[in-house]
Each structure stands twice: as structure tokens, then as C-alpha cells.
Scaffold this motif. Structure first.
Motif, PDB file in Angstrom:
ATOM      1  N   ALA A  25      19.961 -20.246 -33.554  1.00 48.42           N
ATOM      2  CA  ALA A  25      19.053 -20.406 -34.572  1.00 48.42           C
ATOM      3  C   ALA A  25      19.654 -20.206 -36.020  1.00 48.42           C
ATOM      4  O   ALA A  25      20.583 -18.932 -36.183  1.00 48.42           O
ATOM      5  N   GLY A  26      19.350 -20.493 -36.888  1.00 54.10           N
ATOM      6  CA  GLY A  26      19.747 -20.533 -38.156  1.00 54.10           C
ATOM      7  C   GLY A  26      20.969 -21.486 -38.631  1.00 54.10           C
ATOM      8  O   GLY A  26      21.547 -21.355 -39.740  1.00 54.10           O
ATOM      9  N   THR A  27      21.554 -22.284 -37.887  1.00 48.90           N
ATOM     10  CA  THR A  27      22.449 -23.160 -38.101  1.00 48.90           C
ATOM     11  C   THR A  27      22.119 -24.526 -37.820  1.00 48.90           C
ATOM     12  O   THR A  27      22.809 -25.520 -37.819  1.00 48.90           O
ATOM     13  N   PHE A  28      20.913 -24.828 -37.867  1.00 48.90           N
ATOM     14  CA  PHE A  28      20.314 -26.249 -38.036  1.00 48.90           C
ATOM     15  C   PHE A  28      20.084 -26.860 -39.397  1.00 48.90           C
ATOM     16  O   PHE A  28      20.536 -28.146 -39.351  1.00 48.90           O
ATOM     17  N   GLY A  29      20.097 -26.051 -40.420  1.00 47.11           N
ATOM     18  CA  GLY A  29      19.797 -26.609 -41.739  1.00 47.11           C
ATOM     19  C   GLY A  29      21.075 -26.168 -42.547  1.00 47.11           C
ATOM     20  O   GLY A  29      21.971 -25.885 -42.031  1.00 47.11           O
ATOM     21  N   GLU A  30      20.931 -26.598 -43.802  1.00 49.04           N
ATOM     22  CA  GLU A  30      21.647 -26.419 -44.957  1.00 49.04           C
ATOM     23  C   GLU A  30      21.846 -24.715 -45.022  1.00 49.04           C
ATOM     24  O   GLU A  30      22.804 -24.236 -45.311  1.00 49.04           O
ATOM     25  N   VAL A  31      20.565 -24.080 -44.936  1.00 47.15           N
ATOM     26  CA  VAL A  31      20.662 -22.481 -44.995  1.00 47.15           C
ATOM     27  C   VAL A  31      19.747 -22.004 -44.039  1.00 47.15           C
ATOM     28  O   VAL A  31      18.791 -22.580 -43.612  1.00 47.15           O
ATOM     29  N   GLY A  32      19.976 -21.093 -43.129  1.00 46.15           N
ATOM     30  CA  GLY A  32      19.391 -20.478 -42.268  1.00 46.15           C
ATOM     31  C   GLY A  32      18.873 -18.870 -42.971  1.00 46.15           C
ATOM     32  O   GLY A  32      19.829 -18.414 -43.248  1.00 46.15           O
ATOM     33  N   CYS A  33      17.768 -18.725 -42.817  1.00 46.56           N
ATOM     34  CA  CYS A  33      16.983 -17.443 -43.477  1.00 46.56           C
ATOM     35  C   CYS A  33      16.557 -16.534 -42.309  1.00 46.56           C
ATOM     36  O   CYS A  33      15.998 -16.802 -41.505  1.00 46.56           O
ATOM     37  N   CYS A  83      13.496 -16.191 -39.487  1.00 49.13           N
ATOM     38  CA  CYS A  83      13.541 -14.610 -39.427  1.00 49.13           C
ATOM     39  C   CYS A  83      13.425 -13.909 -38.544  1.00 49.13           C
ATOM     40  O   CYS A  83      13.851 -12.707 -38.664  1.00 49.13           O
ATOM     41  N   GLN A  84      12.966 -14.238 -37.463  1.00 43.77           N
ATOM     42  CA  GLN A  84      13.009 -13.305 -36.361  1.00 43.77           C
ATOM     43  C   GLN A  84      13.545 -13.988 -35.083  1.00 43.77           C
ATOM     44  O   GLN A  84      13.144 -13.638 -33.973  1.00 43.77           O
ATOM     45  N   ALA A  85      14.701 -14.613 -35.198  1.00 42.24           N
ATOM     46  CA  ALA A  85      15.161 -15.394 -34.122  1.00 42.24           C
ATOM     47  C   ALA A  85      16.787 -15.321 -34.062  1.00 42.24           C
ATOM     48  O   ALA A  85      17.779 -15.964 -33.420  1.00 42.24           O
ATOM     49  N   GLN A  86      17.258 -13.964 -34.554  1.00 45.24           N
ATOM     50  CA  GLN A  86      18.526 -13.339 -34.313  1.00 45.24           C
ATOM     51  C   GLN A  86      19.128 -13.526 -32.960  1.00 45.24           C
ATOM     52  O   GLN A  86      18.388 -13.149 -32.142  1.00 45.24           O
ATOM     53  N   GLY A  87      20.075 -14.318 -32.847  1.00 45.28           N
ATOM     54  CA  GLY A  87      20.371 -14.436 -31.389  1.00 45.28           C
ATOM     55  C   GLY A  87      20.092 -15.580 -30.532  1.00 45.28           C
ATOM     56  O   GLY A  87      20.474 -15.947 -29.253  1.00 45.28           O
ATOM     57  N   SER A  88      18.868 -16.144 -30.892  1.00 43.72           N
ATOM     58  CA  SER A  88      18.363 -17.126 -30.270  1.00 43.72           C
ATOM     59  C   SER A  88      19.071 -18.553 -30.341  1.00 43.72           C
ATOM     60  O   SER A  88      19.709 -18.786 -30.986  1.00 43.72           O
ATOM     61  N   ARG A  89      19.003 -19.380 -28.991  1.00 46.50           N
ATOM     62  CA  ARG A  89      19.399 -20.786 -28.967  1.00 46.50           C
ATOM     63  C   ARG A  89      18.328 -21.526 -28.906  1.00 46.50           C
ATOM     64  O   ARG A  89      17.437 -21.215 -28.108  1.00 46.50           O
ATOM     65  N   HIS A  90      18.580 -22.717 -29.182  1.00 52.43           N
ATOM     66  CA  HIS A  90      17.968 -24.366 -28.806  1.00 52.43           C
ATOM     67  C   HIS A  90      19.008 -25.214 -28.440  1.00 52.43           C
ATOM     68  O   HIS A  90      19.652 -25.548 -29.483  1.00 52.43           O
ATOM     69  N   ARG A  91      18.876 -25.658 -27.403  1.00 50.57           N
ATOM     70  CA  ARG A  91      19.919 -26.600 -26.843  1.00 50.57           C
ATOM     71  C   ARG A  91      21.356 -26.191 -27.172  1.00 50.57           C
ATOM     72  O   ARG A  91      22.187 -27.082 -27.454  1.00 50.57           O
ATOM     73  N   GLY A  92      21.622 -24.927 -26.959  1.00 47.68           N
ATOM     74  CA  GLY A  92      22.897 -24.608 -27.232  1.00 47.68           C
ATOM     75  C   GLY A  92      23.236 -24.014 -28.570  1.00 47.68           C
ATOM     76  O   GLY A  92      24.171 -23.576 -28.683  1.00 47.68           O
ATOM     77  N   ARG A  93      22.437 -24.435 -29.385  1.00 44.08           N
ATOM     78  CA  ARG A  93      22.803 -23.906 -31.004  1.00 44.08           C
ATOM     79  C   ARG A  93      22.122 -22.823 -31.529  1.00 44.08           C
ATOM     80  O   ARG A  93      20.818 -22.712 -31.008  1.00 44.08           O
TER      81      ARG A  93
END
Length: 64
Positions: free
Chosen positions: A22-30, A10-20
């Protein structure tokens, strides 16, 4: 058991974790756009979905 991951980003727009992004790890990113969030638009939010079946089911609820 087949489970789908719904990622609360919810408050991670533009954030990355290990290059990915936020919001792209699951089936749905909210993401939330309510007042008091990093990117506020008054109310509402958006979803990132790469599965047409899940996207169609989510779209059915978009006006609730």
C-alpha cells in the motif's frame, strides 16, 4: 489529460494488494500517524514519493 494518482493509504502500513505494498500504486502514497490510527505518533504522517520534482514540492509544505 495527465493526472497523478495520490493514494490515501492512511491506515494501511504494511498491507499488500496483489503483492504490492500500500502506498506504492500512485505518484504519492499518504500515511497518517494521528491519534486513533493503527500506528499513532500523536500527530502528523508521511509520504512515499519516487519523483524528485513532486518530493521537492511536498517538502516545501512540511512545516505547515
Amino acid at each position: 489529460m495527465n493526472l497523478n494518482l495520490i493514494e490515501d493509504a492512511c491506515q494501511a502500513q504494511g498491507s499488500r494488494h496483489r503483492g504490492r505494498l500500500a502506498g506504492t500504486f500512485g505518484e504519492v502514497g499518504c500515511f497518517s500517524l494521528n491519534d486513533g490510527k493503527i500506528y499513532a505518533a500523536g500527530e502528523g504522517g508521511y509520504l512515499l514519493i519516487d519523483n524528485p520534482v513532486i518530493a521537492a514540492r511536498a517538502a516545501a509544505y512540511r512545516t505547515h
